[in-house]
Design a protein around this motif. Structure first.
Motif, short mmCIF file in Angstrom:
data_model
loop_
_atom_site.label_atom_id
_atom_site.label_comp_id
_atom_site.label_asym_id
_atom_site.label_seq_id
_atom_site.Cartn_x
_atom_site.Cartn_y
_atom_site.Cartn_z
N GLY A 98 0.81 -1.22 0.00
CA GLY A 98 0.00 0.00 0.00
C GLY A 98 0.84 1.26 0.00
N ASP A 99 0.60 2.14 0.97
CA ASP A 99 1.30 3.41 1.06
C ASP A 99 2.50 3.38 2.00
N SER A 100 2.85 2.20 2.50
CA SER A 100 4.03 2.07 3.37
C SER A 100 5.25 1.73 2.51
N GLU A 101 6.39 2.26 2.92
CA GLU A 101 7.61 2.01 2.16
C GLU A 101 8.16 0.61 2.43
N PRO A 102 8.82 0.03 1.43
CA PRO A 102 9.45 -1.27 1.64
C PRO A 102 10.63 -1.15 2.61
N ILE A 103 10.97 -2.25 3.23
CA ILE A 103 12.11 -2.30 4.14
C ILE A 103 13.01 -3.46 3.74
N GLU A 104 14.24 -3.43 4.20
CA GLU A 104 15.18 -4.51 3.88
C GLU A 104 14.85 -5.78 4.63
N ARG A 105 14.53 -5.67 5.89
CA ARG A 105 14.32 -6.82 6.76
C ARG A 105 12.83 -7.12 6.87
N ALA A 106 12.28 -7.79 5.86
CA ALA A 106 10.84 -8.10 5.87
C ALA A 106 10.63 -9.53 6.34
N SER A 107 9.94 -9.68 7.46
CA SER A 107 9.58 -11.00 7.98
C SER A 107 8.32 -10.83 8.82
N PHE A 108 7.62 -11.91 9.06
CA PHE A 108 6.42 -11.83 9.88
C PHE A 108 6.74 -11.35 11.29
N SER A 109 7.89 -11.75 11.79
CA SER A 109 8.31 -11.31 13.12
C SER A 109 8.51 -9.79 13.14
N HIS A 110 9.14 -9.26 12.10
CA HIS A 110 9.35 -7.81 12.03
C HIS A 110 8.03 -7.08 11.84
#
Length: 90
Positions: free
Chosen positions: A64-76
């Motif tokens: 959506g309108d949130s920026e991507p991040i490097e550390r993408a995981s369900f925990s994060h």
């Protein structure tokens, strides 16, 4: 019925967008989308739900309108969501 507004938050390494609507004094209702999706998935139910609840529908990082991040995981995602709720005093 409550109109939603999109708020932006800087949480950890995430620039997060969240749709919120309703009275903050009422019970909170968190709407989490799946993958691939965004908070827009809930656009038709946020208003009606806002009459009884304080509705929070975040765009998870990278959606959506949130920026991507490097550390993408369900925990994060869980950590970011917990921090968002704390920021909103929920």
């Amino acid at each position: 019925m409550g109109e939603s507004q999109t708020l932006r938050f800087k949480i950890e390494d995430a620039d997060l967008a969240a749709r919120v609507a309703g009275d903050r004094e009422k019970p909170a209702l968190l709407l989490l989308h799946g993958s691939p999706c965004s908070s827009r998935y809930f656009r038709n139910v946020i208003g009606p739900l806002a009459s009884d609840c304080f509705v929070i529908a975040p765009d998870l990082p990278g959606y959506g309108d949130s920026e991507p991040i490097e550390r993408a995981s369900f925990s994060h995602y869980a950590d970011v969501t917990e921090a968002l709720l704390a920021r909103l005093s929920v």
